[in-house]
Motif scaffolding. Structure first.
Motif, PDB file in Angstrom:
ATOM      1  N   MET B   1       0.848  -1.188   0.000  1.00 19.18           N
ATOM      2  CA  MET B   1       0.000   0.000   0.000  1.00 19.18           C
ATOM      3  C   MET B   1       0.881   1.234   0.000  1.00 19.18           C
ATOM      4  SD  MET B   1      -2.760   1.212   2.744  1.00 19.18           S
ATOM      5  CE  MET B   1      -2.844  -0.383   3.521  1.00 19.18           C
ATOM      6  N   VAL B   3       1.044   5.469   0.017  1.00 13.54           N
ATOM      7  CA  VAL B   3       0.244   6.627   0.400  1.00 13.54           C
ATOM      8  C   VAL B   3       0.933   7.864  -0.137  1.00 13.54           C
ATOM      9  CG1 VAL B   3      -0.699   7.915   2.331  1.00 13.54           C
ATOM     10  CG2 VAL B   3      -0.445   5.456   2.507  1.00 13.54           C
ATOM     11  N   ARG B   9      -4.332  17.275   4.742  1.00 14.23           N
ATOM     12  CA  ARG B   9      -5.644  17.611   5.321  1.00 14.23           C
ATOM     13  C   ARG B   9      -5.634  17.265   6.808  1.00 14.23           C
ATOM     14  NH1 ARG B   9      -7.384  12.375   1.873  1.00 14.23           N
ATOM     15  NH2 ARG B   9      -5.681  11.305   2.859  1.00 14.23           N
ATOM     16  N   ALA B  11      -6.808  15.692  10.319  1.00 16.27           N
ATOM     17  CA  ALA B  11      -7.280  14.343  10.561  1.00 16.27           C
ATOM     18  C   ALA B  11      -8.735  14.317  11.019  1.00 16.27           C
ATOM     19  CB  ALA B  11      -6.414  13.670  11.599  1.00 16.27           C
ATOM     20  N   TYR B 178      -2.880  -0.535  22.157  1.00 21.84           N
ATOM     21  CA  TYR B 178      -2.731   0.902  22.395  1.00 21.84           C
ATOM     22  C   TYR B 178      -3.284   1.308  23.751  1.00 21.84           C
ATOM     23  CZ  TYR B 178      -7.469   1.480  20.247  1.00 21.84           C
ATOM     24  OH  TYR B 178      -8.785   1.408  19.910  1.00 21.84           O
ATOM     25  N   GLU B 196      -9.058   6.896  24.887  1.00 21.01           N
ATOM     26  CA  GLU B 196      -8.666   5.668  24.195  1.00 21.01           C
ATOM     27  C   GLU B 196      -9.858   4.777  23.874  1.00 21.01           C
ATOM     28  OE1 GLU B 196      -5.597   5.356  23.258  1.00 21.01           O
ATOM     29  OE2 GLU B 196      -4.562   6.795  24.524  1.00 21.01           O
ATOM     30  N   PRO B 199     -13.704   6.809  21.728  1.00 18.08           N
ATOM     31  CA  PRO B 199     -13.715   7.036  20.277  1.00 18.08           C
ATOM     32  C   PRO B 199     -13.841   5.734  19.493  1.00 18.08           C
ATOM     33  CG  PRO B 199     -11.926   8.243  21.308  1.00 18.08           C
ATOM     34  CD  PRO B 199     -12.485   7.335  22.362  1.00 18.08           C
TER      35      PRO B 199
ATOM     36  N   LEU C 375      -1.524   1.321  17.736  1.00 18.01           N
ATOM     37  CA  LEU C 375      -1.817   2.739  17.524  1.00 18.01           C
ATOM     38  C   LEU C 375      -3.326   2.920  17.502  1.00 18.01           C
ATOM     39  CD1 LEU C 375       0.668   3.541  14.614  1.00 18.01           C
ATOM     40  CD2 LEU C 375       1.045   3.775  17.063  1.00 18.01           C
ATOM     41  N   ASN C 376      -3.813   3.870  18.277  1.00 16.57           N
ATOM     42  CA  ASN C 376      -5.245   4.128  18.321  1.00 16.57           C
ATOM     43  C   ASN C 376      -5.708   4.678  16.970  1.00 16.57           C
ATOM     44  OD1 ASN C 376      -7.852   4.993  18.797  1.00 16.57           O
ATOM     45  ND2 ASN C 376      -7.394   5.647  20.889  1.00 16.57           N
ATOM     46  N   PRO C 377      -6.591   3.929  16.265  1.00 15.53           N
ATOM     47  CA  PRO C 377      -6.971   4.343  14.911  1.00 15.53           C
ATOM     48  C   PRO C 377      -7.754   5.653  14.880  1.00 15.53           C
ATOM     49  CG  PRO C 377      -8.304   2.488  15.647  1.00 15.53           C
ATOM     50  CD  PRO C 377      -7.241   2.687  16.676  1.00 15.53           C
ATOM     51  N   HIS C 378      -8.211   6.110  16.040  1.00 16.99           N
ATOM     52  CA  HIS C 378      -9.037   7.318  16.070  1.00 16.99           C
ATOM     53  C   HIS C 378      -8.239   8.573  16.417  1.00 16.99           C
ATOM     54  CE1 HIS C 378     -12.574   4.818  15.603  1.00 16.99           C
ATOM     55  NE2 HIS C 378     -11.985   3.994  16.437  1.00 16.99           N
ATOM     56  N   GLN C 379      -6.940   8.428  16.636  1.00 15.89           N
ATOM     57  CA  GLN C 379      -6.132   9.602  16.935  1.00 15.89           C
ATOM     58  C   GLN C 379      -5.212   9.890  15.758  1.00 15.89           C
ATOM     59  OE1 GLN C 379      -4.163   8.585  20.578  1.00 15.89           O
ATOM     60  NE2 GLN C 379      -5.987   8.911  21.831  1.00 15.89           N
ATOM     61  N   SER C 380      -4.880  11.157  15.582  1.00 14.32           N
ATOM     62  CA  SER C 380      -3.927  11.486  14.530  1.00 14.32           C
ATOM     63  C   SER C 380      -2.516  11.157  15.023  1.00 14.32           C
ATOM     64  CB  SER C 380      -4.026  12.964  14.170  1.00 14.32           C
ATOM     65  OG  SER C 380      -3.498  13.737  15.232  1.00 14.32           O
ATOM     66  N   GLU C 383      -1.346  13.492  17.615  1.00 11.44           N
ATOM     67  CA  GLU C 383      -1.877  13.242  18.961  1.00 11.44           C
ATOM     68  C   GLU C 383      -1.181  12.063  19.630  1.00 11.44           C
ATOM     69  OE1 GLU C 383      -6.555  14.417  18.782  1.00 11.44           O
ATOM     70  OE2 GLU C 383      -5.896  12.905  17.378  1.00 11.44           O
ATOM     71  N   LEU C 417       2.953  13.902   7.764  1.00 12.32           N
ATOM     72  CA  LEU C 417       2.276  12.692   8.196  1.00 12.32           C
ATOM     73  C   LEU C 417       1.573  12.866   9.537  1.00 12.32           C
ATOM     74  CD1 LEU C 417       2.633  10.347   6.270  1.00 12.32           C
ATOM     75  CD2 LEU C 417       4.079   9.237   7.952  1.00 12.32           C
ATOM     76  N   HIS C 419      -0.613  14.753  10.437  1.00 12.85           N
ATOM     77  CA  HIS C 419      -2.041  15.024  10.350  1.00 12.85           C
ATOM     78  C   HIS C 419      -2.852  13.794   9.963  1.00 12.85           C
ATOM     79  CE1 HIS C 419      -1.129  19.187  10.838  1.00 12.85           C
ATOM     80  NE2 HIS C 419      -0.322  19.167   9.799  1.00 12.85           N
ATOM     81  N   ARG C 420      -2.150  12.747   9.598  1.00 11.24           N
ATOM     82  CA  ARG C 420      -2.858  11.532   9.188  1.00 11.24           C
ATOM     83  C   ARG C 420      -3.274  10.709  10.392  1.00 11.24           C
ATOM     84  NH1 ARG C 420      -1.217   9.845   4.064  1.00 11.24           N
ATOM     85  NH2 ARG C 420      -0.681  11.676   2.823  1.00 11.24           N
ATOM     86  N   ARG C 421      -4.131   9.711  10.085  1.00 11.60           N
ATOM     87  CA  ARG C 421      -4.433   8.711  11.109  1.00 11.60           C
ATOM     88  C   ARG C 421      -3.741   7.410  10.724  1.00 11.60           C
ATOM     89  NH1 ARG C 421     -10.342   9.709  13.508  1.00 11.60           N
ATOM     90  NH2 ARG C 421     -10.385  11.935  13.171  1.00 11.60           N
ATOM     91  N   GLU C 424      -4.331   5.440   7.502  1.00 12.64           N
ATOM     92  CA  GLU C 424      -3.909   5.974   6.204  1.00 12.64           C
ATOM     93  C   GLU C 424      -2.427   5.720   5.938  1.00 12.64           C
ATOM     94  OE1 GLU C 424      -5.691  10.059   5.644  1.00 12.64           O
ATOM     95  OE2 GLU C 424      -6.361   9.646   7.670  1.00 12.64           O
ATOM     96  N   LEU C 425      -1.782   4.983   6.846  1.00  7.17           N
ATOM     97  CA  LEU C 425      -0.346   4.725   6.701  1.00  7.17           C
ATOM     98  C   LEU C 425      -0.094   3.283   6.292  1.00  7.17           C
ATOM     99  CD1 LEU C 425      -0.141   7.445   8.072  1.00  7.17           C
ATOM    100  CD2 LEU C 425       1.432   6.465   9.723  1.00  7.17           C
ATOM    101  N   SER C 426       1.059   3.014   5.703  1.00 10.80           N
ATOM    102  CA  SER C 426       1.428   1.649   5.362  1.00 10.80           C
ATOM    103  C   SER C 426       1.955   0.948   6.617  1.00 10.80           C
ATOM    104  CB  SER C 426       2.503   1.656   4.285  1.00 10.80           C
ATOM    105  OG  SER C 426       3.721   2.098   4.852  1.00 10.80           O
TER     106      SER C 426
END
Lengths: 318, 287, 552
Positions: B1, B3, B9, B11, B178, B196, B199, C375-380, C383, C417, C419-421, C424-426
């Motif tokens: 993959m 990116v 943008r 988050a 996490y 944690e 969300p 890694l928490n998928p809901h944090q950037s 964060e 990077l 700003h991403r979550r 969205e990363l490899s």
């Protein structure tokens, strides 16, 4: 049967008993919240203080709630359900015949709807994504989305008002002839069957679809097995537990449906009895009926759990 | 993959661009319409709710009374529009109380674990083994059925289900590495739950809130139908069916339209949840 | 030799969950001769399994063949109706899955499932098939070949199931067998046995094979030819020896380079008399009820002791279930030790992390295997990296933002990077963030628990290089846990070998040149496949030793 399965089943039964005890506590103390003194209600405004005191003592109302709960529990365990406040008849006598009626209604419904629902549910799973599956899905989601009394009233409008096949709301006393029997049971049974079939179809479909997506079913395909063999030989033996679970859980929906159906069709069952007891605030009767319903529900849920344990091939052959 | 790194943008943007199914869109419109009706009922109802507009009861559909008249000769359309206030309002209040309490308790139990978790779970599980209608009957018998008591009763009945659902989700999230990382960092309970866990479960919890809303609408309607819910002279949709049940053998519109109102709301919520956009995930791995 | 398989310009597309259609196989062509074993090599997403399954005329739900032909034994599969294709599956071409444990139906006995192929195709009487199955069990070196068929799948081990699934594939006398990563889930000592068994039955029967794998070293032992795939396209194709020794395509070279990790340029050793950074002394830990001495009923770690010098790295190797990950959790205090001592920088640490001081928590950071769950998928990303900075160092505002940029620089990721979550990363980028979060704490010791295991080879090699670079720049120590011995040796000065919760030995460069001396360690080290043809054939292992240790 091996000792591991026995231990797990015994564990489930113990959990059920503990749950029943907690349920008893909740029901007893919820009804004890009743505002106003029961004795005052029973004796009326003109009662002398002495009479009130005497009756309070006779009903153990002068004792702390915890003690009253234990006394009630003891009576319950020994089969003494108390005496109705309203008409002074033992609760056991009131319930006796009514319970039989309700069980008959539930039994007939189960006998009719279980085979039909399982056939439809398993067919829908096998024909997943086809027109048949989608039609069944629309039907089931429509039925589970609406209240039971809607299914009942629509059945009346369709079968009694427009088609004129069945009597509308009368539970005719004539159950001596076969035709009379059919007429008496048809509407309640049809309504209840719709309600629990929808649940059962959804759950059994989900159970079969889950096993059909198991890697060993794909492996069977890669061994050259036909679709028929994949379903009957590979998926179904493993889906039996979940399906039996679905049946038991769906049957527990009978309990909620039966209240509406007995009311709307004026059927002399235990749910109607309890509803009448609620409108007259007849405490012992409410408590006993509620305990009977919870017991029935717990029995079904526990059977569902036990079936799941027993049908697990990994446990059976360990 | 791979990116691309060009876009920067933020988050926390609201993601759109999901394919919205037409069925879901229609359902959403229906739900929105009922919500507006509940708010603006007095403005749009053609007649006052209790006014007897015609001495002819159980009238059929006409230009003057689009949904006929009821057993006293009142306008059914107006009564349904006002009924929305009770059905939607009580259910919404009850589901909010049930879910907020259930989810808070569920997350706390999942994170703390131990005796607190097992005792609470055992107790609330026991509550779920009382069929909801039976529990409602017992509670109504005990504390009556004023609107506020009714709302609380419905909330209490659905707290255990909401708790169990949220706890199961939170237990899964809690097992994630996490969360372990945050714990080992030394974070406090409040931070772990808020930052944690919450969300990660908020999406399914909202969907569950929708399903539970349907259950509550159904239970409220059934209680009213049994005469134990909203009391006259007020009437929600279930009570409308009950008071007009005498017209059943005539297939009077006064029985049928309240049923249609209930069904349109509950089926729409169920279908909307069924058609919620699935989380986009590329399956370009070895498939 | 005549041609058995012809694949011409095969194209397959898949529908994603979002409803997007992507082409996952983009015009692949190759041939397989009778009796020839061809390997399909590639990382995840290369389409190797999709191609292999299509050789059986099967595409998984959601996938669709859009072009090209697959001809098997002179018959074009795509032109056949499903019933004819089903008739070829199991009899002409058969399949050995990656996870045999999942591919066996728990409700039926092993023998029933092995002879099912014969039952479906009616190719021989069932009693005869049972006799043949027992012969295959014996040929595959399974224990108790006469009776193992009567068991249920959950009653035998993973390595045995893998060989039983090969018996299932071979009983119909196929001309082609497809092996789909059949040893990936196995431990190395078991893998050697299973590979040997596969190789000997295939060679004896003159059966052609397709061997799908991401592991070049394994493939080198069994394949005649190798096809290198990437993003659904063939990158290179050639005889095994040619690919290994004279790779033409840059991607193949990259793949080979990643397999030969360069030995770590050791950092200069700090003062010898300096106190060790980490000391673990007689640690016992486990689960279940505790007995009178406070020891748990199920002991995962039994009296483990080790020490790690400042600025050095210690590796922990062992097979699944040896307790190496538990050791990391015990040191981090996630699973409190029942007995024993842990000292960091000379200070004793409380067994439970909840009772450790914040500085102790800060100095010792743990990095988990899967960045997807770490890694928490809901944090950037900002964060995720910012939290430890605020928590441990009270950083806020500009300072924190600047430090986040620095951290991203350190793990060689572009600054935007942040700003991403994580979604969205490899995979490799996520693992770098995972590492950066540990760096954010300014840790002295980082526990790395299988941090390269979930990554593709090339990506993993880059992470290892990063670890070494970071160590040169910062004064860091790693406790590096892995089942992959080559990776551990690339990073670590000393290696601890574990077996069933006990430390077998600690290999040190100054003792015996860092080579294993204990029987188990020798078996373990010799079982690691090497990137040359003929390694397996030349491998001499004591069968008694193998039987004693390999958890088949």
């Amino acid at each position: 049967m091996n000792s591991l399965i026995l231990r797990m089943v015994a564990g489930r039964v113990v959990v059920a008993l503990v749950t029943l005890l907690i349920v008893a506590v909740v029901i007893f103390f919820a009804t004890a919240l009743l505002p106003g003194d029961v004795v005052q209600i029973l004796l009326g405004q003109a009662a002398t203080p002495a009479a009130v005191k005497g009756l309070r003592a006779a009903m153990h109302l002068d004792q702390p709630a915890a003690l009253r709960f234990l006394l009630w529990l003891k009576d319950l365990a020994t089969g003494d359900l108390g005496v109705s406040y309203v008409n002074n008849i033992p609760v056991a006598d009131l319930i006796g015949s009514r319970l039989g009626n309700s069980l008959k209604l539930a039994g007939v419904t189960a006998v009719i709807s279980v085979p039909v629902a399982l056939t439809l549910g398993i067919t829908a799973a096998i024909l997943r994504g086809t027109l048949v599956d989608r039609t069944i899905a629309v039907f089931t989601i429509a039925v589970i989305s609406v209240p039971e009394f809607m299914v009942a009233t629509l059945s009346v409008i369709v079968f009694a008002v427009y088609l004129g096949w069945l009597p509308a709301l009368s539970m005719t006393g004539d159950v001596t002839t076969f035709a009379g029997l059919i007429k008496a049971y048809a509407m309640p049974v049809v309504t209840l069957s719709f309600v629990i079939s929808a649940q059962m179809i959804r759950m059994s479909r989900a159970a079969v679809i889950e096993t059909l997506s198991a890697p060993y079913v794909e492996m069977a395909l890669l061994k050259g097995a036909s679709r028929r063999r994949m379903v009957l030989h590979h998926a179904l033996p493993n889906a039996l537990g979940p399906i039996a679970n679905a049946v038991a859980l769906s049957l527990s929906y009978l309990l909620g449906g039966v209240i509406i159906v007995e009311t709307i069709f004026n059927y002399p069952g235990i749910a109607k009895l309890m509803l009448d007891a609620v409108s007259t605030r007849d405490l012992p009767l409410i408590q006993s009926c509620a305990m009977i319903f919870c017991l029935a529900y717990l029995v079904l849920i526990t059977i569902a759990d036990i079936v799941t344990i027993v049908s697990n091939p990994r446990l059976r052959h360990s | 993959m791979s990116v691309s790194l060009s876009s920067t943008r933020p988050a926390r943007r609201w993601r759109i661009g999901y394919r919205i199914s037409p069925v879901g869109a229609i359902c959403f419109v229906v739900i929105l319409a009922w919500a507006l009706v509940a708010i603006f009922a007095p403005l749009i109802a053609p007649h006052p709710v209790g006014e007897i507009v015609d001495f002819d009861f159980f009238q059929s559909v006409s230009a003057q009374y689009p949904m006929g008249t009821d057993y006293l000769g009142r306008d059914v359309l107006s009564r349904i529009l006002f009924g929305a206030r009770y059905t939607v309002g009580i259910s919404l209040a009850a589901v909010t109380i049930a879910c907020v309490s259930g989810v808070t308790l569920g997350m706390t139990a999942a994170v703390i674990g131990g005796v607190f978790d097992s005792a609470l779970s055992r107790f609330l599980d026991a509550l779920t083994s009382i069929p909801s209608k039976i529990l409602a009957l017992v509670l109504v018998a005990a504390v009556g059925s004023s609107i506020s008591v009714l709302t609380l009763t419905l909330a209490v009945i659905y707290i255990p289900g909401s708790y169990r659902f949220a706890r199961a989700l939170a237990v899964n999230v809690n097992a994630m590495d996490y969360v372990t990382v945050a714990r080992v960092r030394g974070e406090r309970l409040g931070h772990i739950i808020r930052a944690e866990i919450l969300p990660g479960i908020v999406g399914p919890v909202l969907a569950d809130l929708g399903l539970r809303f349907v259950f509550i609408v159904l239970l409220l309607s059934s209680l009213s139908f049994l005469g134990l819910g909203v009391q006259p002279p007020n009437a929600d949709w279930g009570a409308l069916v009950k008071e007009n049940i005498g017209g059943l053998s005539l297939a009077a519109p006064a029985v049928i339209f309240p049923l249609i109102a209930i069904a349109s709301l509950t089926i729409s919520v169920n279908l909307l949840i069924d058609n919620l956009p699935q989380k986009i995930r590329d399956r370009s791995e070895d498939a | 030799m005549s041609r058995l398989v012809e694949v011409r310009d095969l194209r397959i597309e898949a529908r994603t969950d979002a409803g997007r259609v992507v082409e996952i196989i983009r015009g692949v062509s190759f041939d397989i001769d009778e009796g020839e074993i061809v390997a399909l090599i590639g990382e995840s997403g290369s389409g190797k399994t999709t191609i292999a399954l299509d050789l059986m005329g099967y595409t998984r739900p959601g996938c669709r063949v859009t072009g090209g032909t697959v001809t098997l034994d002179g018959v074009e599969m795509g032109a056949l109706p499903e019933s004819r294709r089903a008739a070829m599956r199991g009899s002409l071409v058969s399949y050995v899955p990656q996870s045999a444990a999942a591919a066996f139906n728990p409700a039926h006995t092993i023998m029933d499932q092995v002879v099912e192929v014969v039952r479906i195709h009616g190719s021989m009487p069932i009693p005869e098939a049972r006799v043949k199955a027992v012969e295959l069990f014996r040929a595959l070196a399974l224990p108790n070949p006469e009776t193992i068929g009567e068991r249920y799948p959950h009653q035998v081990s993973g390595g045995q199931l893998q060989r039983l699934s090969a018996a299932m594939a071979l009983i119909g006398d196929p001309k082609l067998v497809i092996f789909d990563e059949p040893t990936t889930a196995l431990d190395v000592t078991t893998q050697v046995e299973v590979l040997r068994a596969f190789k000997s039955v295939m060679r004896k029967g003159g059966i052609a094979g397709v061997y799908v794998s991401h592991d070049l070293a394994v493939v080198a032992q069994i394949a005649d030819r190798i096809i290198v795939l990437r993003h659904g396209e063939v990158r290179e194709e050639g005889r095994t020896a040619d690919i290994l020794e004279r790779p033409q395509n840059p991607y193949t070279r990259e793949l080979l380079a990643a397999f030969r990790p360069s030995a770590a340029p050791r950092p200069p050793r700090v003062d010898r008399d300096d106190a060790p950074l980490l000391v673990v002394r007689d640690v016992v830990a486990g689960y279940g009820k505790t007995d009178a001495q406070g020891l748990p009923a199920l002991r995962i770690l039994k009296d483990v002791s080790l020490s790690l010098a400042r600025g050095r790295n210690l590796g922990i190797v062992g097979e699944s279930g040896c307790g190496k990950s538990t050791l990391a959790r015990v040191i981090a205090g996630i699973l409190p030790a029942a007995k024993g001592e842990i000292l960091l920088d000379g200070r004793p640490l409380a067994a439970d992390f909840r009772r450790r001081r914040r500085e102790d928590l800060r100095d010792l950071q743990i990095v988990f295997q899967s960045a997807d769950t770490a890694l928490n998928p809901h944090q950037s990303i900002g964060e995720i990296l910012g939290r430890p900075l605020a928590f441990y160092h009270g950083m806020g505002g500009r300072t924190r933002e600047a430090r986040i940029d620095q951290l991203l620089d350190m793990v060689r990721l572009p600054r935007p990077l942040r700003h991403r979550r994580p979604g969205e990363l490899s995979g490799g980028q996520k693992q770098r963030i995972n590492l950066a979060r540990a760096l954010a704490a300014d840790a002295k010791l980082i526990l790395c628990d299988e941090i390269t295991s979930a990554l593709d080879t090339v990506v993993a090699a880059a992470i290892i290089d990063l670890l070494k670079e970071l160590q040169r720049e910062l004064s860091l120590s790693y406790l590096f846990i892995s089942h992959d011995i080559e990776t551990v040796r690339a990073v670590c000065d000393e290696v601890v070998v574990m077996y069933k919760g006990e430390k077998v030995e600690q290999l040190r460069p100054d003792v015996n040149g860092g080579e294993p001396t204990q029987p188990y360690s020798r078996l373990l080290f010799s079982s690691v496949p090497q990137l040359r043809t003929g390694w397996l054939d030349g491998l001499a292992q004591d069968p008694e030793l193998t039987r004693a240790f390999a958890q088949r």
